[in-house]
Design a protein around this motif. Structure first.
Motif, mmCIF file in Angstrom:
data_model
loop_
_atom_site.group_PDB
_atom_site.id
_atom_site.type_symbol
_atom_site.label_atom_id
_atom_site.label_comp_id
_atom_site.label_asym_id
_atom_site.label_seq_id
_atom_site.Cartn_x
_atom_site.Cartn_y
_atom_site.Cartn_z
ATOM 1 N N TYR A 57 -35.935 32.187 -30.812
ATOM 2 C CA TYR A 57 -36.032 30.627 -30.587
ATOM 3 C C TYR A 57 -35.074 29.925 -29.585
ATOM 4 O O TYR A 57 -35.318 29.046 -28.926
ATOM 5 C CB TYR A 57 -35.741 30.150 -32.172
ATOM 6 N N ILE A 58 -33.728 30.621 -29.632
ATOM 7 C CA ILE A 58 -32.811 30.218 -28.600
ATOM 8 C C ILE A 58 -33.330 30.288 -27.194
ATOM 9 O O ILE A 58 -33.195 29.606 -26.544
ATOM 10 C CB ILE A 58 -31.827 31.058 -28.793
ATOM 11 N N THR A 59 -34.156 31.454 -26.858
ATOM 12 C CA THR A 59 -34.385 31.757 -25.671
ATOM 13 C C THR A 59 -35.599 30.758 -25.183
ATOM 14 O O THR A 59 -35.717 30.400 -24.171
ATOM 15 C CB THR A 59 -34.824 33.178 -25.433
ATOM 16 N N ARG A 60 -36.839 30.900 -26.000
ATOM 17 C CA ARG A 60 -37.931 30.249 -25.933
ATOM 18 C C ARG A 60 -37.816 28.438 -25.857
ATOM 19 O O ARG A 60 -38.257 27.646 -24.865
ATOM 20 C CB ARG A 60 -38.972 30.394 -26.631
ATOM 21 N N LYS A 61 -37.206 27.979 -27.187
ATOM 22 C CA LYS A 61 -37.187 26.827 -27.232
ATOM 23 C C LYS A 61 -36.040 25.755 -26.687
ATOM 24 O O LYS A 61 -36.189 24.721 -26.127
ATOM 25 C CB LYS A 61 -37.156 26.446 -28.777
ATOM 26 N N LEU A 62 -34.897 26.628 -26.682
ATOM 27 C CA LEU A 62 -33.814 25.906 -26.011
ATOM 28 C C LEU A 62 -33.217 26.618 -24.713
ATOM 29 O O LEU A 62 -32.745 25.880 -24.118
ATOM 30 C CB LEU A 62 -32.537 26.358 -26.858
ATOM 31 N N ARG A 63 -33.913 27.496 -24.258
ATOM 32 C CA ARG A 63 -33.957 27.986 -22.806
ATOM 33 C C ARG A 63 -32.675 28.396 -22.513
ATOM 34 O O ARG A 63 -32.123 28.249 -21.334
ATOM 35 C CB ARG A 63 -34.500 26.862 -21.921
ATOM 36 N N LEU A 64 -32.132 28.951 -23.473
ATOM 37 C CA LEU A 64 -30.610 29.681 -23.186
ATOM 38 C C LEU A 64 -30.575 31.203 -23.300
ATOM 39 O O LEU A 64 -31.689 31.494 -23.770
ATOM 40 C CB LEU A 64 -29.690 29.201 -24.433
ATOM 41 N N ASN A 65 -29.811 31.882 -22.711
ATOM 42 C CA ASN A 65 -29.715 33.365 -22.622
ATOM 43 C C ASN A 65 -28.807 33.668 -23.964
ATOM 44 O O ASN A 65 -27.928 33.118 -24.386
ATOM 45 C CB ASN A 65 -28.985 33.841 -21.592
ATOM 46 N N VAL A 66 -29.326 34.718 -24.720
ATOM 47 C CA VAL A 66 -28.563 35.545 -25.959
ATOM 48 C C VAL A 66 -28.017 36.734 -25.069
ATOM 49 O O VAL A 66 -28.752 37.487 -24.822
ATOM 50 C CB VAL A 66 -29.518 35.667 -27.131
ATOM 51 N N ASN A 67 -26.445 36.783 -25.580
ATOM 52 C CA ASN A 67 -25.816 37.964 -25.212
ATOM 53 C C ASN A 67 -26.160 39.076 -25.971
ATOM 54 O O ASN A 67 -25.302 38.992 -27.186
ATOM 55 C CB ASN A 67 -24.557 37.662 -24.658
ATOM 56 N N LEU A 68 -27.030 39.909 -26.163
ATOM 57 C CA LEU A 68 -27.215 40.973 -27.077
ATOM 58 C C LEU A 68 -26.177 41.913 -27.236
ATOM 59 O O LEU A 68 -25.867 42.482 -28.293
ATOM 60 C CB LEU A 68 -28.761 41.602 -26.647
ATOM 61 N N ASP A 69 -25.295 42.137 -26.360
ATOM 62 C CA ASP A 69 -24.030 42.878 -26.342
ATOM 63 C C ASP A 69 -23.274 42.381 -27.241
ATOM 64 O O ASP A 69 -22.555 43.069 -27.927
ATOM 65 C CB ASP A 69 -23.636 43.141 -25.037
ATOM 66 N N LYS A 70 -23.211 40.957 -27.428
ATOM 67 C CA LYS A 70 -22.230 40.425 -28.212
ATOM 68 C C LYS A 70 -22.845 39.961 -29.668
ATOM 69 O O LYS A 70 -22.129 39.412 -30.514
ATOM 70 C CB LYS A 70 -21.396 39.142 -27.711
#
Length: 94
Positions: free
Chosen positions: A69-82
């Motif tokens: 949702y964050i990646t597609r709808k908000l067009r933000l990157n999610v730091n999967l390491d954190k």
């Protein structure tokens, strides 16, 4: 910072600046509404967020959906390491 020295940047806001948490709250208000709609229990301060679950399986499933949702709808990157799922008493928040 690069090599311990402050360097100019051409994008984003300075970390620790007063504008950064304000912009996070404006942009992530849509995420708050989506999490409320899904009836998830969560705490968010600026760009840090904790979502509470009853099981590890539920945490993993929702983590994938919320990240998408964050990646597609908000067009933000999610730091999967954190980003991770864990019991609240095992992970400090802020």
């Amino acid at each position: 910072m690069i090599g311990g020295l402050v360097s100019p940047t051409d994008r984003g806001t300075p970390q620790g600046g007063p504008l950064s948490p304000l912009l996070s709250n404006i942009v992530l208000d849509q995420l708050d509404k989506e999490l409320e709609k899904r009836k998830l229990r969560f705490v968010r301060y600026a760009d840090d967020c904790v979502i509470y679950f009853r099981s590890k399986r539920a945490a993993e499933r929702v983590m994938q959906r919320v990240s998408r949702y964050i990646t597609r709808k908000l067009r933000l990157n999610v730091n999967l390491d954190k980003s991770t799922g864990s019991h609240p008493w095992w992970r400090p928040y802020l």
